[in-house]
Design a protein around this motif. Structure first.
Motif, PDB file in Angstrom:
ATOM      1  N   ILE A  10      44.504  42.295  16.156  1.00  0.00           N
ATOM      2  CA  ILE A  10      43.279  41.581  16.515  1.00  0.00           C
ATOM      3  C   ILE A  10      42.541  42.343  17.614  1.00  0.00           C
ATOM      4  N   THR A  11      41.245  42.577  17.427  1.00  0.00           N
ATOM      5  CA  THR A  11      40.466  43.134  18.539  1.00  0.00           C
ATOM      6  C   THR A  11      39.815  41.980  19.295  1.00  0.00           C
ATOM      7  N   GLY A  12      39.724  42.120  20.618  1.00  0.00           N
ATOM      8  CA  GLY A  12      39.181  41.027  21.438  1.00  0.00           C
ATOM      9  C   GLY A  12      40.134  39.851  21.506  1.00  0.00           C
ATOM     10  N   GLY A  13      41.428  40.153  21.569  1.00  0.00           N
ATOM     11  CA  GLY A  13      42.431  39.084  21.552  1.00  0.00           C
ATOM     12  C   GLY A  13      42.777  38.499  22.911  1.00  0.00           C
ATOM     13  N   ILE A  84      41.993  41.873  12.184  1.00  0.00           N
ATOM     14  CA  ILE A  84      40.892  40.955  12.510  1.00  0.00           C
ATOM     15  C   ILE A  84      39.960  41.620  13.530  1.00  0.00           C
ATOM     16  N   PRO A  85      38.865  42.252  13.043  1.00  0.00           N
ATOM     17  CA  PRO A  85      37.860  42.770  13.987  1.00  0.00           C
ATOM     18  C   PRO A  85      37.071  41.575  14.528  1.00  0.00           C
ATOM     19  N   ILE A 138      39.892  40.473   8.103  1.00  0.00           N
ATOM     20  CA  ILE A 138      39.118  39.230   8.273  1.00  0.00           C
ATOM     21  C   ILE A 138      38.165  39.443   9.442  1.00  0.00           C
ATOM     22  N   PHE A 139      36.875  39.578   9.151  1.00  0.00           N
ATOM     23  CA  PHE A 139      35.882  39.777  10.201  1.00  0.00           C
ATOM     24  C   PHE A 139      35.490  38.436  10.826  1.00  0.00           C
TER      25      PHE A 139
END
Ligand code: NAD
Length: 277
Positions: A10-13, A84-85, A138-139
């Motif tokens: 996940i980015t921004g997690g 997940i971007p 999953i965007f």
């Protein structure tokens, strides 16, 4: 525990929706890799979930940082099933007319770099692992991917662009990798604005979002951030969601079904059906 033995990246997690996703996927039995620019947030997550969450503090705008974080995740957990971007910033509904001439290039580039290009870079970095695992992407999109006024033109255009990215990549990565999106509505997070518009320290939590959304959403309230996470679990579940690719789920409290004269059409239903005590 639907996702035992799965690995999610996940980015921004470290904050907001991304953080709620980390917690939810851990609860579902998955192991989670994170890329976020907030080092403190990464450390907190790792110490709360030893052996289950690992992260790298870095900039999602850089391919090199995406690659470093993906590699750390694969070195620790062996694979990636779902990417997940999710990183994003908002433009605080700044209309075109209010963007100063000398800021328009920089603010457009900043929002598109974080909201759109970083997603492409995350996929680029994780692609060999996603193809190997027959995984999925999953965007995180937004109601602003469908409707006006959930942002100004910069944010709205960036989230519409992401829908194009979902469709194009769903085609290009088939049949190996499924690519979908979730379009959440408003939620109380720490969503920031562009530095180029002097909004880098502004947080969406400074806005009375809950009060604003109560009267405009058919569901009649602003969902808690955790309530958004189930949609991601659905798309990450390669058994249940196997036919889904190129899909974007409107998950915004019903913005597309608001009435012209009142948001909610069924306020008197209980009375008409004589269901009131
Ligand atoms: N909050 C809302 O009302 C709302 C509504 C619809 C969609 N969204 C979307 O949800 C997603 C998550 O936002 P949020 O509301 O949880 O905000 P948030 O600020 O609480 O979380 C975003 C996270 O991304 C990280 N981040 C931002 N830029 C980064 C970069 N360049 N490199 C690495 N990390 C970076 C931040 O440090 C933070 O941890 C965004 O894509 C946003 O557009 C939010």
């Amino acid at each position: 525990m639907n996702l035992k033995d799965q690995v999610v990246f996940i980015t921004g997690g470290a904050s907001g929706l991304g953080r709620a996703l980390v917690e939810r996927f851990v609860t579902e039995g998955a192991k989670v890799g994170v890329l976020d620019r907030c080092e403190k947030g990464i450390q907190e997550l790792e110490s709360m979930h030893p052996g289950r969450v690992i992260g790298v503090a870095g900039d999602a705008r850089l391919l090199a940082d995406n690659k470093t974080a993906v590699q750390r995740c694969v070195d620790s957990f062996g694979k990636i099933n779902t990417l997940i971007p999710n990183v994003g910033i908002w433009d605080y509904n700044t209309p075109l007319v209010d963007i100063p001439d000398e800021r328009i290039d920089e603010s457009f580039d900043e929002i598109f770099h974080i909201n759109v290009k970083s997603g492409l870079l995350a996929v680029k970095a994780a692609l060999p692992y996603l193809v190997s695992s027959r995984g999925g992407v999953i965007f995180t999109i937004s109601n602003a991917g469908f409707y006006p006024n959930g942002g100004g033109p910069l944010y709205t255009a960036s989230k519409h662009a992401l829908i194009g990215v979902v469709k194009e990549l769903a085609y290009e990565l088939a049949p190996y990798v499924r690519v979908n999106g979730v379009a959440p509505g408003g939620m109380a997070t720490d969503l920031r604005g562009p530095q180029s518009l002097g909004m880098g320290d502004r947080s969406i939590s400074s806005i009375p979002l809950s009060e604003l959304l109560e009267s405009v959403l058919p569901i009649g309230r602003m969902p808690d951030v955790r309530e958004y996470t189930g949609a991601y679990v659905f798309f990450a579940n390669h058994g249940d969601a196997a036919p889904a690719t190129g899909a974007v789920l409107n998950y915004d409290g019903g913005m597309g079904v608001r009435g012209l004269f009142s948001a909610v059409g069924g306020k008197d239903l209980e009375e008409k059906l004589k269901l009131q005590k």
